[in-house]
Design a protein around this motif. Sequence first.
Motif, short mmCIF file in Angstrom:
data_model
loop_
_atom_site.label_atom_id
_atom_site.label_comp_id
_atom_site.label_asym_id
_atom_site.label_seq_id
_atom_site.Cartn_x
_atom_site.Cartn_y
_atom_site.Cartn_z
N VAL A 84 0.88 -1.17 0.00
CA VAL A 84 0.00 0.00 0.00
C VAL A 84 0.91 1.21 0.00
O VAL A 84 1.79 1.32 0.87
N ARG A 85 0.73 2.11 -0.96
CA ARG A 85 1.67 3.21 -1.16
C ARG A 85 1.05 4.57 -0.85
O ARG A 85 -0.16 4.77 -1.02
N ALA A 86 1.88 5.49 -0.41
CA ALA A 86 1.42 6.85 -0.15
C ALA A 86 0.98 7.49 -1.45
O ALA A 86 1.70 7.44 -2.46
N ALA A 87 -0.19 8.11 -1.46
CA ALA A 87 -0.73 8.70 -2.67
C ALA A 87 -0.07 10.01 -3.03
O ALA A 87 -0.17 10.48 -4.16
N ALA A 88 0.61 10.63 -2.06
CA ALA A 88 1.30 11.90 -2.29
C ALA A 88 2.27 12.13 -1.15
O ALA A 88 2.22 11.44 -0.12
N ASP A 89 3.18 13.10 -1.32
CA ASP A 89 4.11 13.44 -0.24
C ASP A 89 3.33 13.93 0.98
O ASP A 89 2.27 14.57 0.84
N LEU A 136 -5.27 1.46 10.33
CA LEU A 136 -5.57 2.67 9.55
C LEU A 136 -4.39 3.63 9.59
O LEU A 136 -3.72 3.78 10.61
N ILE A 137 -4.16 4.31 8.45
CA ILE A 137 -3.13 5.34 8.34
C ILE A 137 -3.79 6.62 7.81
O ILE A 137 -4.59 6.56 6.86
N LEU A 139 3.62 0.00 8.33
CA LEU A 139 5.06 0.11 8.20
C LEU A 139 5.59 1.49 8.53
O LEU A 139 6.78 1.76 8.37
N VAL A 140 4.73 2.38 8.98
CA VAL A 140 5.13 3.75 9.31
C VAL A 140 4.54 4.13 10.65
O VAL A 140 3.63 3.48 11.17
N GLY A 141 5.06 5.22 11.23
CA GLY A 141 4.58 5.71 12.51
C GLY A 141 4.28 7.19 12.46
O GLY A 141 4.71 7.90 11.55
N VAL A 192 6.82 10.93 4.52
CA VAL A 192 6.79 9.95 3.42
C VAL A 192 6.72 10.68 2.09
O VAL A 192 6.28 11.83 2.01
N LYS A 193 7.15 9.99 1.07
CA LYS A 193 7.10 10.52 -0.30
C LYS A 193 6.08 9.73 -1.11
O LYS A 193 5.78 8.57 -0.80
N ARG A 194 5.59 10.35 -2.16
CA ARG A 194 4.67 9.67 -3.06
C ARG A 194 5.25 8.34 -3.51
O ARG A 194 6.41 8.25 -3.95
N GLY A 195 4.47 7.27 -3.38
CA GLY A 195 4.92 5.95 -3.81
C GLY A 195 5.60 5.13 -2.74
O GLY A 195 5.83 3.92 -2.94
N ASP A 196 5.93 5.73 -1.59
CA ASP A 196 6.54 4.95 -0.51
C ASP A 196 5.55 3.88 -0.02
O ASP A 196 4.35 4.13 0.09
N VAL A 197 6.08 2.69 0.28
CA VAL A 197 5.25 1.63 0.84
C VAL A 197 5.02 1.92 2.31
O VAL A 197 5.96 1.96 3.10
N ILE A 198 3.76 2.16 2.68
CA ILE A 198 3.43 2.54 4.06
C ILE A 198 2.74 1.41 4.83
O ILE A 198 2.65 1.46 6.05
N ALA A 199 2.24 0.41 4.10
CA ALA A 199 1.51 -0.69 4.76
C ALA A 199 1.45 -1.88 3.83
O ALA A 199 1.82 -1.80 2.65
#
Length: 344
Positions: free
Chosen positions: A255-260, A276-277, A296-298, A303-310
Motif C-alpha cells: 500500500v503506497r502513499a498517494a502523495a508526499d 488505519l493510516i 510500516l510507518v509511525g 513519506v514521499k509519493r509511492g513509498d510503501v506505508i503498509a
Amino acid sequence: MSKGGLFLALVLMLAACAPHQSRVPRGAEDWPVNKRVQRLPPAQPLPPPKPQWVAREVTPDAVEVPAQTYVVRPGDTLRRISDRLGASSEAIARANNIPPPFIIRVGERLSIPGGRYHRVKSGETGIAIARAYGVSWSKVVDGNALEEPYVLRVGQKLLLPSARQVAAMSLEDRARAFTIDIGDLITGGEPAAEESAATAPRPATPDQGPVVAPSSFAGTFDWPARGTILSRYGAKPGGRFNDGINIRAAAGSPVRAAADGVIAYAGDTLPGFGNLILIKHGGNWVTAYAHADALLVGRGQIVKRGDVIARAGQTGSVDEPQVHFEIREGRKPLDPLTLLPKSG
C-alpha cells in the motif's frame, strides 16, 4: 594395438583438440557473450516506524463560570480577563463581537458568557476531552466555533455542555458521543500545542505536539494500490455511505502513499477500519488507508509519493483483503475517482 584400443585413443585425441566451451546455465542461452548481467538493487524499505504518541488521560476538572458583566480596567486584555473570571478569551470575544486583533477599551462593558470551561493541558486531545465529559467531539467543535486545523493549545479553555445537559442526553446520544470516525481523528486526534507552537510550529515528533503538515501540496494523487474497485464512493444500501473507495488487493501486497506528506495517525482506534493510516499533505488535504494487515510507518514520519506505508489485509469489518482509500479536504470526504489518474 588392438582395434578397441586404437578407437579409444582416437576419441581421447579428438576431445583434447576440441575448442573449450564454457558451461551455460539453463535458461541463459540467449545471454550476450561476455556481457555482465545487470541486477537491480532490492527496493529500500522505509525506516522503522517511530514510537507512537499516546494520548494523555483527561481529568474532568472543568470550572463552572456564572454569566456576568465586566467593566474593562486599565491594563486589561482578553487573556487577563479570561484568567481572572474563568471564561475563555475566545468565548468573550464571540459574545461581544470583538474581531482580531481583539482590542478592548477602558470602561467598555463586556458580557461574560457563563458555562462549564475545561482548561486544556499538555498532551490532551480534543477527542479525549470530549469523552471525559461524555459529549461528542463535534459538539465541542460547534460550541467553541473551532476552525481548521482544529489544533488545541495548552491553557486554552473549552466551553462544554453543562452537567445537567449531559445528564439529560438520551442513551442514543450518549452512545454517539463515544463513536468516532476518520473526520474526528483528523480534527480531534492531535495533542494540544504548546503556546509557542501556536505561532511558530516546530517539526513534528511522534511523542509530543501536533503533527505539522507540509507547507505546500503538489495537487495530485496516485493510486495507493492496484486492483479492481469493490465499492465506490457514495450512498450504499441500508443507509450507509462510503466516504472513499475500496480496492481489491492481494493479502500482503504493498500500500503506497498517494502523495508526499507526514503520517498523522497509524493505529487501530476505529474498529471497522482495522489498521488505519492518515497522511497530511499540506493545503488541508488528508488521505486515509484502511484494512491494512501491517503498518510500516509511525506518527510524525515523513513519506514521499509511492513509498510503501503498509501491507494490504483484511482487518476491520471486511471479508476479503482490500484497501479502503479516502481523500479529504479537511473533514470533507471527496470522491477519489475524480482526483486519481484515469489509468488506475
